[in-house]
Write an enzyme that holds these catalytic residues in place. Sequence first.
Site, short mmCIF file in Angstrom:
data_model
loop_
_atom_site.label_atom_id
_atom_site.label_comp_id
_atom_site.label_asym_id
_atom_site.label_seq_id
_atom_site.Cartn_x
_atom_site.Cartn_y
_atom_site.Cartn_z
N GLY D 14 117.43 35.99 52.47
CA GLY D 14 118.60 36.37 51.67
C GLY D 14 118.88 35.37 50.57
O GLY D 14 118.20 34.34 50.45
N VAL D 16 121.33 33.35 50.20
CA VAL D 16 121.70 32.03 50.72
C VAL D 16 120.52 31.43 51.46
O VAL D 16 120.22 30.24 51.32
CB VAL D 16 122.95 32.14 51.64
CG1 VAL D 16 123.26 30.79 52.27
CG2 VAL D 16 124.14 32.67 50.86
N CYS D 150 132.57 31.43 49.29
CA CYS D 150 132.24 30.65 48.09
C CYS D 150 133.42 30.61 47.10
O CYS D 150 133.76 29.57 46.55
CB CYS D 150 131.00 31.24 47.40
SG CYS D 150 130.92 33.03 47.42
N SER D 180 125.07 37.13 42.50
CA SER D 180 124.43 36.69 43.73
C SER D 180 125.43 36.52 44.86
O SER D 180 125.05 36.50 46.02
CB SER D 180 123.65 35.39 43.50
OG SER D 180 124.52 34.31 43.29
N GLY D 181 126.70 36.41 44.52
CA GLY D 181 127.73 36.31 45.55
C GLY D 181 127.81 37.54 46.43
O GLY D 181 128.36 37.49 47.53
N HIS D 245 130.31 30.87 40.30
CA HIS D 245 131.63 31.49 40.25
C HIS D 245 132.54 30.61 39.39
O HIS D 245 132.65 29.40 39.61
CB HIS D 245 132.22 31.65 41.64
CG HIS D 245 131.48 32.65 42.50
ND1 HIS D 245 130.45 33.43 42.05
CD2 HIS D 245 131.66 33.00 43.82
CE1 HIS D 245 130.02 34.22 43.03
NE2 HIS D 245 130.72 33.98 44.11
N1 LIG Z 1 125.70 34.99 48.42
C1 LIG Z 1 126.65 34.07 48.40
O1 LIG Z 1 126.99 33.51 47.35
C2 LIG Z 1 127.35 33.67 49.67
C3 LIG Z 1 128.24 32.59 49.64
C4 LIG Z 1 128.91 32.24 50.81
C5 LIG Z 1 128.68 32.95 51.96
N2 LIG Z 1 127.83 34.01 51.95
C6 LIG Z 1 127.62 34.74 53.20
O2 LIG Z 1 126.30 34.49 53.61
C7 LIG Z 1 125.79 35.61 54.29
C8 LIG Z 1 124.47 35.99 53.66
O3 LIG Z 1 124.67 36.36 52.29
P1 LIG Z 1 123.45 36.65 51.33
O4 LIG Z 1 124.05 36.79 49.98
O5 LIG Z 1 122.38 35.64 51.55
O6 LIG Z 1 122.95 38.05 51.85
P2 LIG Z 1 121.59 38.86 51.58
O7 LIG Z 1 120.96 38.38 50.32
O8 LIG Z 1 121.96 40.28 51.68
O9 LIG Z 1 120.62 38.44 52.80
C9 LIG Z 1 120.81 38.90 54.09
C10 LIG Z 1 119.78 38.26 55.02
O10 LIG Z 1 120.11 38.61 56.37
C11 LIG Z 1 119.00 39.25 56.99
N3 LIG Z 1 119.55 40.30 57.83
C12 LIG Z 1 120.23 41.41 57.43
N4 LIG Z 1 120.65 42.10 58.50
C13 LIG Z 1 120.26 41.42 59.59
C14 LIG Z 1 120.37 41.64 60.98
N5 LIG Z 1 121.03 42.71 61.46
N6 LIG Z 1 119.81 40.74 61.82
C15 LIG Z 1 119.15 39.67 61.36
N7 LIG Z 1 119.00 39.41 60.04
C16 LIG Z 1 119.54 40.28 59.18
C17 LIG Z 1 118.14 39.76 55.88
O11 LIG Z 1 116.77 39.77 56.33
P3 LIG Z 1 115.63 40.80 55.77
O12 LIG Z 1 115.55 40.52 54.29
O13 LIG Z 1 114.41 40.35 56.48
O14 LIG Z 1 116.07 42.17 56.08
C18 LIG Z 1 118.36 38.71 54.81
O15 LIG Z 1 117.53 37.61 55.06
C19 LIG Z 1 126.87 36.68 54.23
O16 LIG Z 1 127.63 36.64 55.40
C20 LIG Z 1 127.73 36.23 53.07
O17 LIG Z 1 129.06 36.64 53.21
C21 LIG Z 1 127.15 34.35 50.83
#
Ligand SMILES: NC(=O)c1ccc[n+]([C@@H]2O[C@H](COP(=O)([O-])OP(=O)(O)OC[C@H]3O[C@@H](n4cnc5c(N)ncnc54)[C@H](OP(=O)(O)O)[C@@H]3O)[C@@H](O)[C@H]2O)c1
Lengths: 355, 355, 355, 355
Positions: D14, D16, D150, D180-181, D245
């Site tokens: 993902g 992050v 974030c 990306s958030g 952000h």
């Molecule tokens: N993006 C940001 O700026 C940010 C900042 C702070 C906090 N967060 C939090 O961090 C978390 C991840 O965000 P992200 O932006 O990195 O999300 P993302 O890009 O959508 O990535 C999700 C990741 O989780 C995996 N995944 C999805 N469903 C799953 C499941 N049921 N079991 C196990 N693995 C699973 C996916 O794997 P596959 O690709 O292999 O399917 C992928 O590696 C979220 O909770 C978000 O709220 C994000």
Amino acid sequence: MKRILKAAILGATGLVGIEYARMLSEHPYIKPAYLAGKNSVGRPYGEIVRWQTVGQVPKEVRDMEVKPTDPKLMDDVDIIFSPLPQGAAGPVEEQFAKLGFPVISNSPDHRFDPDVPLLIPEVNPHTVSLIDEQKKRRDWKGFIVTTPLCTAQGAAIPLSPIYMNFKMNGAYITTIQSLSGAGYPGIPSLDIVDNILPLGDAYDAKTIKEVTRILGEVKRNIGEPSMQEVSLAATTHRIATIHGHYEVSYVTFKEDTEVSKVREVLDNFRGEPQDLKLPTAPEKPIITMNEDNRPQVYFDRWAGNPPGMSIVVGRLKQINNRTIRMVSLIHNTIRGAAGGGILSAELLKEKGYIE
Amino acid sequence: MKRILKAAILGATGLVGIEYARMLSEHPYIKPAYLAGKNSVGRPYGEIVRWQTVGQVPKEVRDMEVKPTDPKLMDDVDIIFSPLPQGAAGPVEEQFAKLGFPVISNSPDHRFDPDVPLLIPEVNPHTVSLIDEQKKRRDWKGFIVTTPLCTAQGAAIPLSPIYMNFKMNGAYITTIQSLSGAGYPGIPSLDIVDNILPLGDAYDAKTIKEVTRILGEVKRNIGEPSMQEVSLAATTHRIATIHGHYEVSYVTFKEDTEVSKVREVLDNFRGEPQDLKLPTAPEKPIITMNEDNRPQVYFDRWAGNPPGMSIVVGRLKQINNRTIRMVSLIHNTIRGAAGGGILSAELLKEKGYIE
Amino acid sequence: MKRILKAAILGATGLVGIEYARMLSEHPYIKPAYLAGKNSVGRPYGEIVRWQTVGQVPKEVRDMEVKPTDPKLMDDVDIIFSPLPQGAAGPVEEQFAKLGFPVISNSPDHRFDPDVPLLIPEVNPHTVSLIDEQKKRRDWKGFIVTTPLCTAQGAAIPLSPIYMNFKMNGAYITTIQSLSGAGYPGIPSLDIVDNILPLGDAYDAKTIKEVTRILGEVKRNIGEPSMQEVSLAATTHRIATIHGHYEVSYVTFKEDTEVSKVREVLDNFRGEPQDLKLPTAPEKPIITMNEDNRPQVYFDRWAGNPPGMSIVVGRLKQINNRTIRMVSLIHNTIRGAAGGGILSAELLKEKGYIE
Amino acid sequence: MKRILKAAILGATGLVGIEYARMLSEHPYIKPAYLAGKNSVGRPYGEIVRWQTVGQVPKEVRDMEVKPTDPKLMDDVDIIFSPLPQGAAGPVEEQFAKLGFPVISNSPDHRFDPDVPLLIPEVNPHTVSLIDEQKKRRDWKGFIVTTPLCTAQGAAIPLSPIYMNFKMNGAYITTIQSLSGAGYPGIPSLDIVDNILPLGDAYDAKTIKEVTRILGEVKRNIGEPSMQEVSLAATTHRIATIHGHYEVSYVTFKEDTEVSKVREVLDNFRGEPQDLKLPTAPEKPIITMNEDNRPQVYFDRWAGNPPGMSIVVGRLKQINNRTIRMVSLIHNTIRGAAGGGILSAELLKEKGYIE
Ligand SMILES: NC(=O)c1ccc[n+]([C@@H]2O[C@H](COP(=O)([O-])OP(=O)(O)OC[C@H]3O[C@@H](n4cnc5c(N)ncnc54)[C@H](OP(=O)(O)O)[C@@H]3O)[C@@H](O)[C@H]2O)c1
Ligand SMILES: NC(=O)c1ccc[n+]([C@@H]2O[C@H](COP(=O)([O-])OP(=O)(O)OC[C@H]3O[C@@H](n4cnc5c(N)ncnc54)[C@H](OP(=O)(O)O)[C@@H]3O)[C@@H](O)[C@H]2O)c1
Ligand SMILES: NC(=O)c1ccc[n+]([C@@H]2O[C@H](COP(=O)([O-])OP(=O)(O)OC[C@H]3O[C@@H](n4cnc5c(N)ncnc54)[C@H](OP(=O)(O)O)[C@@H]3O)[C@@H](O)[C@H]2O)c1
Ligand SMILES: NC(=O)c1ccc[n+]([C@@H]2O[C@H](COP(=O)([O-])OP(=O)(O)OC[C@H]3O[C@@H](n4cnc5c(N)ncnc54)[C@H](OP(=O)(O)O)[C@@H]3O)[C@@H](O)[C@H]2O)c1
């Protein structure tokens, strides 16, 4: 005066559906009478619709409730426009056609049925006669007519008069397409900001397959002609433009061919819709430009009248004795979908297939 | 161990200049010693520079003051990198060369002087011998070497081994280029949001002119060969990507040519920089990809090591017996400018032109 | 029936000029009769103009030749619309006013002359009486009326009824503005792709200065009232949207104030243009929305009728007893410039200042 | 020398997850040992991952196979980083904690469990003591620590020293956030080109809720303090920036407060991570800028060392005696997620919670 035809728009909330709603709200004899959707059923159209086009939701449709895609509710409907998603479209369209409705589909599901026209009214109007065969063979009271892939139309419309008038050998096409061509939600934003998204082998192939069939029909053939003599290739991409597919073609010929003659043929191209003065027929299906920085997507995609119904061709250039370069720009949801569908309906009415 | 060479970067605050500053800050034996500018003279580099690249301004250059473009202040400088704007570059470069400086220019001003190399170190390294003629003819102690237009390099680097190994007939190129290729301020934002900007006849023509010369030199010729036998065409555009020029080429041949053989030749392509293990030489000047949605600008423009020094080629496909399709991606300010310039300097040092 | 007024559009090829050309082509009694420019003089308008708006160049103006900005050529012109660039506008506008023309200016040059109205017809229509003073003092036969900065209007229009009806204490504004607000060529593309461009202290300050004056005039004052009692702040930015300035305001009050009451006041806001049924007056100067993801720039900037003449307000929320949050969206080149100018002309005609 | 800790990255593919993979590949004592995913299980990481960040996939992780999210396969893992999607994260994290793993979560699922720290190491390091209570109450061998949203961090980090040092009354925040958030695929492209997407009431509310808790803890409280005395509001948006952000805050005070004092406090802000010289601690958690057009997302989001770990604050301005304006910029996937998670792990190790 023409009888008013009542139209149902399936997928009325989609990117193609909204252009149907917009254009039919101003149509002289086809009226939007039934707006069908899926997730938006039960909601007022003006509230639920993402109006990703010019202007505001027309008052003719604003307060209509989005209804289910159910033929039983469409008793008084005369014509079905079906811009439904691939897969969902096929069975629904068959069901309507079987029940006696004329169905104009923008979806790919029936495009290669041998008895279904893949219609561009200016290019292969004679293929509407497949409808007779279709009705007989399938024992249907209604019928299905399809419009080609927007990308294929952007190439096929200008290539048709070229193929008709010159000994064309092939065309090497590179497309730079807009986001709306993928529907909504379509392309993730992170795929497209500061990026170019190649659409891949399958998209390239279906573009070529459709252009090939249409060119095969230009010379009055019907069905999917072999066309082995013409070599086509396409490399397709999407970028962060909202509407408008931009296509660069290098066209090769079997004998020396002058670009000035090609330009003349493109400029003079007219078809049955122009002869018949169909309401949605642009005066010129192809508008050529001379400036060496045109067409531009933002400024030229609305070309023609009705806006978006003309293909703009520019950058015509003699590369060598047997090769010319040409750029074409098509408004994908209008000429490439809803506008093409409405023009098809007008042609079918004129030819007696819709009454 | 190599003697440390002190480098002046003219136009150090420009889009190419910053890549010189970044790459030389990590170079084993060429050090950024003098940063020249125009409007930014007198200001600390780290404060005035628009750092439109990765990372932050390196500490090696951050506190250096931007100085005027004046040879009198550069006594202890061993080499001049000149990414100056067209028009401004020419006379300045001559002045430096006359005074005895080796000048590596990324600007177009001297690219077609018959005694000036238009150098891609992997492709036409033998053209450095033009320097001897240049110095003699002009009675200069220094000399000018140029690097080609970024767009031309994106096509010429992969076409070179193809032209060398197969009976190539022509190439029909369509480019989708990034904003940084136009310098700063460059393209107005209203020309590019929701739009594609055609670069026009002049840009198309200069691309072809440079590719033609480079291909002509591939087979060990020097100067500007005629190349009448090869038919090249380019249609060039800019879109809202920041870095990276993406180019689709349909390459035609005089005899049947298999795409698998072409891929092999591209994969195995190496040049003198690789043989000499020059520090800025990427292991592979050309990296091929197989996925049908690659290369992508955002993800692949930094390919190679040093990042941005490899051209990525993908979408290789047999169109017909005598035509293949290929997509290439070049990082315009790195391989297409600063990185190419540094690699050229390394080659010139190795060959004794810089001491 | 009204006499037809002939209008000259100075800067007719600019981003504001094109909206004048578009709107006047459909106006019931003001006709575009003279299109003035600078670099485009001598060229047919339809050929030279960058039509960065909806539709295509109207036939009413398409074939008109762009002419110099010369009063001697405008004998039969009744009214001057002047969207000229800052600096160029001032002296030109004075020259016209002196000669007896009514000049409606969108430029900043005369906005703070104490005898020149800074007019929003719904908000401070009484300030047109400054014209009498202006003519007398300057001994002019004509006069100048200005429209405020687009950004200032986006805040001032909704704040006016709030200030009028509640004990407002201040407003903390953050703007996210579109590219067209900077004219063409305007913002370099490399400043805006994958970026947010802060407009800086000077832009923040002029926004506040204009809003302050307008609010001061709301309560029937004239001139530049002190307004020390209200604390305003603005933080202004540009991003890669084409048209539409989006503004978030936190509005504070001296006593408890209910958001529902504020909404009511905004919804019911009407002004003289509505009472007088001026042709360019939108039915509602302010349209409020309830959805928590609206207004959106792409979908709502064309709100109202004529399109783009209504300000859309949404995200109304009670933050605490004495603070509410509000988002407003203004079409910067229409309500914020050309549309505001035409509405001003209509008001001036109705009040006898233009005959 | 520290023992090497083996880390598992859940959601390693993902947005992050890739920052964890990138940063841990260079970490002095935490190594990426296990990369878990869902749809990408079984594929080599370097092939399947969308590397939406700087550089290329590090060789340390490139050839690792993506594995299932299964504790049984992680026997030798010392620490779990969990950037899993909301909903999926909660139960998985509990399972790991129960089995004895230290879990650092970036997901919202456990952020408001009363015995789970919502940790920003510089701001509320004392809240790690909640872990003891957590383990006891739940009878777990491991534990869960969360990092805040974030967006909340972007506001809370600069507001913390302000709240600590001055009599803060409230903050009115407007955010302009990056794509990306929202993770991948995240926001549809048609929502964001030529548009601003309001994130709505729920997003506004969760931002405020988290900032409120963090500020409540700044003064050494633990748990979710009431904070009735401070009035916070947020209006949140997304636009077409890739990372970073950007947040505009108007901060109000209960007594006269000078902006110069506020700047001083921000400049001098340090926390335990800086005192302990943790490897991922930036020298300055907050970097202030003076230029009136900074911070800019493109240029400043990578501020600090490690890049992206410092918050950049600029546009500090005295609005009135009791109000200041401030802009902050946070790299959402680094300081706002992966970097914050690694820094938390370092702090926990230092405090003996991870061995
Ligand atoms: N993006 C940001 O700026 C940010 C900042 C702070 C906090 N967060 C939090 O961090 C978390 C991840 O965000 P992200 O932006 O990195 O999300 P993302 O890009 O959508 O990535 C999700 C990741 O989780 C995996 N995944 C999805 N469903 C799953 C499941 N049921 N079991 C196990 N693995 C699973 C996916 O794997 P596959 O690709 O292999 O399917 C992928 O590696 C979220 O909770 C978000 O709220 C994000
Ligand atoms: N976009 C183009 O440029 C273009 C050009 C040529 C051809 N086409 C073709 O036109 C079709 C529509 O494309 P689009 O871009 O308009 O797609 P879209 O924006 O995704 O719209 C899809 C529409 O279909 C409705 N729908 C979805 N699933 C349905 C189902 N199972 N039953 C009934 N209705 C359903 C949706 O209704 P709700 O919103 O109520 O769920 C929505 O109105 C596709 O087949 C496409 O290939 C598109
Ligand atoms: N951008 C590319 O991808 C690329 C690729 C290949 C080749 N090139 C060539 O490289 C050259 C530089 O391009 P660029 O994109 O880096 O341009 P740029 O961003 O516009 O930078 C121009 C630089 O030149 C300096 N400069 C301008 N006028 C000058 C003068 N009269 N005397 C001395 N210095 C002057 C400027 O200094 P101040 O900022 O101090 O005013 C600035 O440092 C051009 O010739 C271009 O054709 C560019
Ligand atoms: N854009 C907005 O949203 C907006 C909103 C409110 C107010 N305004 C104000 O409106 C004015 C125009 O803005 P814009 O955005 O339309 O600018 P623009 O796009 O840059 O257009 C400028 C126009 O002025 C003409 N012009 C330039 N210099 C001239 C000169 N010395 N003498 C005569 N004509 C000259 C140009 O003609 P050629 O093309 O023939 O050279 C062009 O038609 C500015 O004062 C601006 O502050 C703009």
